[in-house]
Design a protein around this motif. Structure first.
Motif, PDB file in Angstrom:
ATOM      1  N   ASP A 254      47.491  34.827  57.135  1.00  0.00           N
ATOM      2  CA  ASP A 254      46.570  35.859  56.674  1.00  0.00           C
ATOM      3  C   ASP A 254      46.900  36.298  55.253  1.00  0.00           C
ATOM      4  N   GLU A 255      47.999  35.792  54.702  1.00  0.00           N
ATOM      5  CA  GLU A 255      48.387  36.156  53.347  1.00  0.00           C
ATOM      6  C   GLU A 255      47.414  35.565  52.332  1.00  0.00           C
ATOM      7  N   GLU A 256      47.169  36.315  51.286  1.00  0.00           N
ATOM      8  CA  GLU A 256      46.346  35.826  50.191  1.00  0.00           C
ATOM      9  C   GLU A 256      47.236  35.552  48.984  1.00  0.00           C
ATOM     10  N   PRO A 257      47.011  34.451  48.281  1.00  0.00           N
ATOM     11  CA  PRO A 257      47.818  34.186  47.084  1.00  0.00           C
ATOM     12  C   PRO A 257      47.617  35.279  46.045  1.00  0.00           C
ATOM     13  N   PRO A 258      48.582  35.447  45.159  1.00  0.00           N
ATOM     14  CA  PRO A 258      48.508  36.563  44.205  1.00  0.00           C
ATOM     15  C   PRO A 258      47.351  36.477  43.222  1.00  0.00           C
TER      16      PRO A 258
END
Length: 259
Positions: free
Chosen positions: A180-184
């Motif tokens: 669920d992480e989004e890249p910066p």
């Protein structure tokens, strides 16, 4: 959340391979006959083969990559253990990395969390390989990225973390993960997403799109080489170009759909 659970490799001597991965590069025994660093990452299962490993530049399987906070430390540790390691280098704007071979010739990449000259934000434990290894990347190849991209995003529900064109070398790297992480940076080609990807505490699927290849090939079922990759927590057809197989029973089970 689905996971990249197990990489199966066919090898000449499974027990000797396990000893190398455990005693030299610091993995440990996991469940279901696998070896790895942590339950959150992919494990490796070695199966017996009837002929030696003979890799080629258009094979489906390329390598695994171990990400570490201190690449120079990792190289010194491996050299002290008698392993031949290429000198680390900053490869373009991809990463600070090197590579070596296991006893049967399978390629292992070492990649630092950050570019050469930068300091990893992760703590360094000098008793461990490179200060704290993670089985960060499983790298497969393709000659047509469009169906692979649709399969990973639409059927598997993965997220693209980074896209890295390496045009002078004739390929582009795509990085997919169950997260669920989004890249910066919303621009997937942004440099900021690259080191961030190498710091993920789980295994990421890296696909090398070969621009000029006519086909990518697997290996004979009796020969040493890539067997399959088992994905848990997701149902899908095992008839796919990446050799992925859906687990039936989840991480605690060993039954999988036909490959």
């Amino acid at each position: 959340m689905p996971e990249i659970d197990t990489l199966e490799l066919r090898v000449g001597d499974p027990l000797a391979q396990q000893r190398f991965y455990r005693d030299v590069i610091g993995m440990r025994n996991l469940d279901r006959g696998r070896i790895g660093y942590d339950d959150e990452e992919m494990g490796i299962r070695f199966l017996p083969a009837q002929s030696p490993y003979a890799p080629g530049p258009a094979d489906l399987y390329w390598k695994i990559a171990i990400a570490v906070p201190d690449l120079d430390l990792a190289c010194n540790q491996l050299v002290a253990a008698g392993v031949s390691v290429a000198p680390p280098r900053q490869f373009r704007d991809v990463g600070y990395l090197t590579n070596f071979k296991d006893p049967e010739g399978f390629s292992i990449e070492l990649i630092q969390h950050v570019f050469e000259g930068d300091v990893s934000p992760c703590p360094v434990d000098p008793s461990r390989l490179g200060g704290g290894p993670c089985l960060n990347l499983l790298t497969l190849r393709c000659h047509d990225i469009d169906p692979i991209n649709r399969f990973c995003l639409d059927q598997l529900g993965m997220r693209t973390l980074s896209v890295q064109p390496v045009n002078p070398y004739g390929f582009t790297l795509y990085f997919y993960a169950f997260t669920d992480e989004e890249p910066p940076d919303a621009d997937l080609k942004a440099i900021a997403n690259r080191s961030w990807t190498y710091q993920r505490p789980y295994t990421v699927l890296e696909v090398q799109h070969l621009h000029d290849a006519q086909a990518v090939t697997g290996t004979d079922a009796k020969a040493a080489g890539y067997g399959r990759t088992v994905i848990t927590g997701k149902s899908f057809s095992s008839n796919n170009a990446l050799g992925l197989s859906a687990s039936v029973d989840g991480p605690s089970g060993s039954e999988t759909s036909d490959f």
